[in-house]
Design an enzyme around this catalytic site. Sequence first.
Site, short mmCIF file in Angstrom:
data_model
loop_
_atom_site.label_atom_id
_atom_site.label_comp_id
_atom_site.label_asym_id
_atom_site.label_seq_id
_atom_site.Cartn_x
_atom_site.Cartn_y
_atom_site.Cartn_z
N SER A 158 0.74 -1.33 -0.11
CA SER A 158 -0.07 0.07 -0.16
C SER A 158 0.91 1.36 0.07
O SER A 158 1.46 1.34 -0.93
CB SER A 158 -0.72 0.05 1.10
OG SER A 158 -1.84 1.12 1.05
N HIS A 159 0.69 1.97 1.33
CA HIS A 159 1.39 3.34 1.11
C HIS A 159 2.80 3.21 1.59
O HIS A 159 3.67 4.44 1.57
CB HIS A 159 0.50 4.19 1.93
CG HIS A 159 0.39 3.73 3.54
ND1 HIS A 159 -0.57 2.71 3.49
CD2 HIS A 159 1.09 3.74 4.39
CE1 HIS A 159 -0.67 2.47 4.74
NE2 HIS A 159 0.38 3.00 5.35
N ASP A 215 -2.77 6.57 -3.29
CA ASP A 215 -1.45 5.82 -2.87
C ASP A 215 -1.11 4.72 -3.80
O ASP A 215 -1.79 4.58 -4.69
CB ASP A 215 -1.95 5.47 -1.30
CG ASP A 215 -2.81 4.19 -1.25
OD1 ASP A 215 -3.48 4.04 -2.26
OD2 ASP A 215 -2.72 3.17 -0.36
N ASP A 224 -1.38 1.36 -4.02
CA ASP A 224 -2.30 0.34 -4.57
C ASP A 224 -3.63 1.03 -4.79
O ASP A 224 -4.79 0.19 -5.14
CB ASP A 224 -2.44 -0.72 -3.57
CG ASP A 224 -3.21 -0.25 -2.07
OD1 ASP A 224 -2.94 0.76 -1.62
OD2 ASP A 224 -3.88 -1.24 -1.60
N ASP A 251 -6.11 2.75 -3.31
CA ASP A 251 -7.28 2.71 -2.25
C ASP A 251 -7.55 3.95 -1.26
O ASP A 251 -8.58 4.22 -0.93
CB ASP A 251 -7.47 1.42 -1.52
CG ASP A 251 -6.26 1.11 -0.79
OD1 ASP A 251 -5.38 1.91 -0.70
OD2 ASP A 251 -6.13 0.00 0.08
N ARG A 252 -6.38 4.81 -1.38
CA ARG A 252 -6.61 5.94 -0.61
C ARG A 252 -6.79 7.31 -1.59
O ARG A 252 -6.26 7.26 -2.65
CB ARG A 252 -5.12 6.27 0.15
CG ARG A 252 -5.00 5.22 1.26
CD ARG A 252 -3.72 5.60 2.20
NE ARG A 252 -3.93 4.44 3.16
CZ ARG A 252 -3.19 4.87 4.21
NH1 ARG A 252 -2.53 6.00 4.65
NH2 ARG A 252 -3.07 3.83 5.28
N THR A 274 -10.26 0.28 13.48
CA THR A 274 -9.43 0.73 12.40
C THR A 274 -9.32 -0.67 11.16
O THR A 274 -8.87 -1.65 11.72
CB THR A 274 -8.08 0.99 12.57
OG1 THR A 274 -8.32 2.45 13.25
CG2 THR A 274 -7.00 1.60 11.51
N GLU A 300 -10.13 7.96 8.61
CA GLU A 300 -9.55 9.28 8.72
C GLU A 300 -8.06 9.21 7.85
O GLU A 300 -7.50 10.17 7.54
CB GLU A 300 -9.12 9.66 10.37
CG GLU A 300 -8.51 8.61 10.94
CD GLU A 300 -7.45 7.99 10.75
OE1 GLU A 300 -6.54 8.70 9.98
OE2 GLU A 300 -7.24 6.95 10.94
N LYS A 313 -11.77 0.35 0.08
CA LYS A 313 -11.67 1.58 0.03
C LYS A 313 -11.23 2.07 -1.69
O LYS A 313 -10.77 1.12 -2.17
CB LYS A 313 -10.98 2.37 1.09
CG LYS A 313 -9.32 2.17 1.20
CD LYS A 313 -9.06 2.88 2.38
CE LYS A 313 -7.35 2.43 2.59
NZ LYS A 313 -7.24 1.40 3.31
N ARG A 327 0.23 6.59 16.75
CA ARG A 327 -0.82 7.60 16.06
C ARG A 327 -1.53 8.28 17.20
O ARG A 327 -2.17 7.48 17.92
CB ARG A 327 -1.50 6.87 15.10
CG ARG A 327 -0.80 5.93 13.93
CD ARG A 327 -1.87 5.73 12.76
NE ARG A 327 -1.45 4.65 11.90
CZ ARG A 327 -0.53 4.92 11.03
NH1 ARG A 327 0.29 6.20 11.03
NH2 ARG A 327 -0.09 3.93 10.00
C1 VG1 Z 1 -3.33 2.24 8.54
C2 VG1 Z 1 -4.52 3.23 8.61
C3 VG1 Z 1 -6.07 2.35 8.53
C4 VG1 Z 1 -5.90 1.65 7.05
C5 VG1 Z 1 -4.58 0.79 7.09
C6 VG1 Z 1 -4.47 0.07 5.71
O1 VG1 Z 1 -3.32 1.27 9.29
O2 VG1 Z 1 -4.36 3.94 9.79
O3 VG1 Z 1 -6.99 3.24 8.61
O4 VG1 Z 1 -7.03 0.86 6.89
O5 VG1 Z 1 -3.51 1.71 7.11
O6 VG1 Z 1 -4.52 1.34 4.62
P1 VG1 Z 1 -2.43 1.46 10.77
O7 VG1 Z 1 -2.56 -0.01 11.35
O8 VG1 Z 1 -1.02 1.52 10.34
O9 VG1 Z 1 -2.93 2.59 11.62
V1 VG1 Z 1 -3.72 0.69 3.12
O10 VG1 Z 1 -4.10 1.96 2.25
O11 VG1 Z 1 -3.26 -0.60 3.24
O12 VG1 Z 1 -4.22 -0.08 2.27
CO CO Z 2 -3.60 1.53 0.37
#
Ligand code: VG1
Ligand code: CO
Length: 552
Positions: free
Chosen positions: A122-123, A286, A288, A290-291, A353, A373, A385, A505
């Site tokens: 992801s990010h 982001d 992948d 989804d953000r 979350t 958020e 998402k 966080r």
């Molecule tokens: C973070 C975010 C959460 C989100 C997750 C996956 O998790 O806070 O809201 O669902 O990333 O997002 P954490 O446990 O690091 O707070 V991502 O765009 O994988 O796909």
């Molecule tokens: Co993502």
Amino acid sequence: MTSSAAAEPSQRQVRLETPFSDQKPGTSGLRKSSQQFEQSHYLESFVEAIFRTLEGVQGGTLVLGGDGRYGNRRAIDVILRMAAAHGIGKVITTTGGILSTPAASHLIRSRQAIGGIILSASHNPGGKDGDFGVKVNGANGGPTPASFTDAVYECTTTLDQYSIVDAPAIGLDAPGKHAIGTMSVEVIDGVDDYVELMQQLFDFDSIADLIRNDFPLAFDAMHAVTGPYAKRVLEGMLGAPAGSVRNAIPLEDFGKGHPDPNLTYAHELADLLLESDDYRFGAACDGDGDRNMILGQRCFVNPSDSLAVLTANATLAPAYAGGLSGVARSMPTSAAVDVVAKELGIECFETPTGWKFFGNLLDAGRITLCGEESFGTGSNHVREKDGLWAVLFWLQILAKRRCSVAEIMDEHWKRFGRHYYSRHDYEAVASEAAHGLYDRLEAMLPSLIGQAFAGRTIANADNFSYVDPIDNSVTKGQGLRILLDDGSRVVIRLSGTGTKGATIRVYLESYVPSSGDLAMDPQVALADMITAINDLAEIKKRTGMDQPTVIT
Ligand code: VG1
Ligand code: CO
């Protein structure tokens, strides 16, 4: 279209000397450094456990793709050969192995697959020195629940062998039909089906008309997966001038960037919108896809507010013209959407979350929109998402209302009041220091009730736990909450997606009714709470950090 005949694969059982002990998935899949994933048998171990746990493997259809980061193609080759060894009937994968998380969710649903494997961290940054990840989605198209990922993890801890076939790599450069033994492999363009879905949800003609009429926009794909999707939709179909989509080519290392669409990591785009008047609208997604981050001319939209605005304006989009059944937000997301839901007279749920907690509510038809958020918004159109969907939703609202993003926000707050909100991330903190801080605060919680905090009184303090309203499953330990008597609150969590040390966080929220001051800088509006939580949790002292790494 290319096609190749069934090769004659030979199946092998590969023995593992010792099982891996660290393959426990976090908030969203198994995320580790690329180097960890390159250890012999590491990927294979996790994939074997997936195939032993997933239901319907024999003869079933699997969707497979990723965000294009380093390791994507090798993983697709390994997973295809392991899928063949486990009796999968068909794998649907994509040209270049490029498939966004929401597009994968849609394909799983539309092709009646047993599930999907999405290769992404992801990010998190990518490349040889970055991170890699594997996510498993179920037959509903959504992230698998903890009961599944726990079972996969259990399996890896005692695994002594895995099955794979030897076969030449399938060409991913063009769409085509292939086979490995009796398993068929269909390579499709990963953008087509997704774009068709977006056309069903939104009125593309009205958005195109908006964009044609003095509406310069900038979309930053951050050299990640949404590049080809955004180019096709925004430039190809909606008529945005060439170059509106920036950093559009997915790169294995995301151009050495951090594909996280926030004010810190997407600061080039943020500067374009916030420091100049050249653009009316800006957005980024982001790694992948989804953000999403939404920006207007000199206006940043907080993701919690974005969910509330989409909810309040939902009927402007054809897909939601009939209204919403309900909405949901993750616990640390601000209550801005709750206020809108109340006025609309629809249900509003508060979940832990992670997107997997929305799945049951979406499947049961209890909610239509949901969000987090952390720049995540989505709807019942898929079970993830969806970054580009959120961008199109905003464009749809702007096309109907013909005003600026800033005006939408001002009117929203005048109607519903404003939830001042900020998240402070302390990244890559020494694991012991972070856990020490968290454990100490958790132990203090019961004694905090009734105490003074930032000029208010602490009304309640607990560690959030959730009872799923559909299957009654209980999820505990989802974040420390300090709830104040005026409705303000502070939440502290440890991240479940980071790979270096621990990330703390801190989520801060304070409500001002429509009669109050709606035009403050959130950091100023929340200053007393920021100081109070720093003192109470000894954040600076224990992390050695004067400032958060990222402020949203
Ligand atoms: C973070 C975010 C959460 C989100 C997750 C996956 O998790 O806070 O809201 O669902 O990333 O997002 P954490 O446990 O690091 O707070 V991502 O765009 O994988 O796909
Ligand atoms: Co993502």
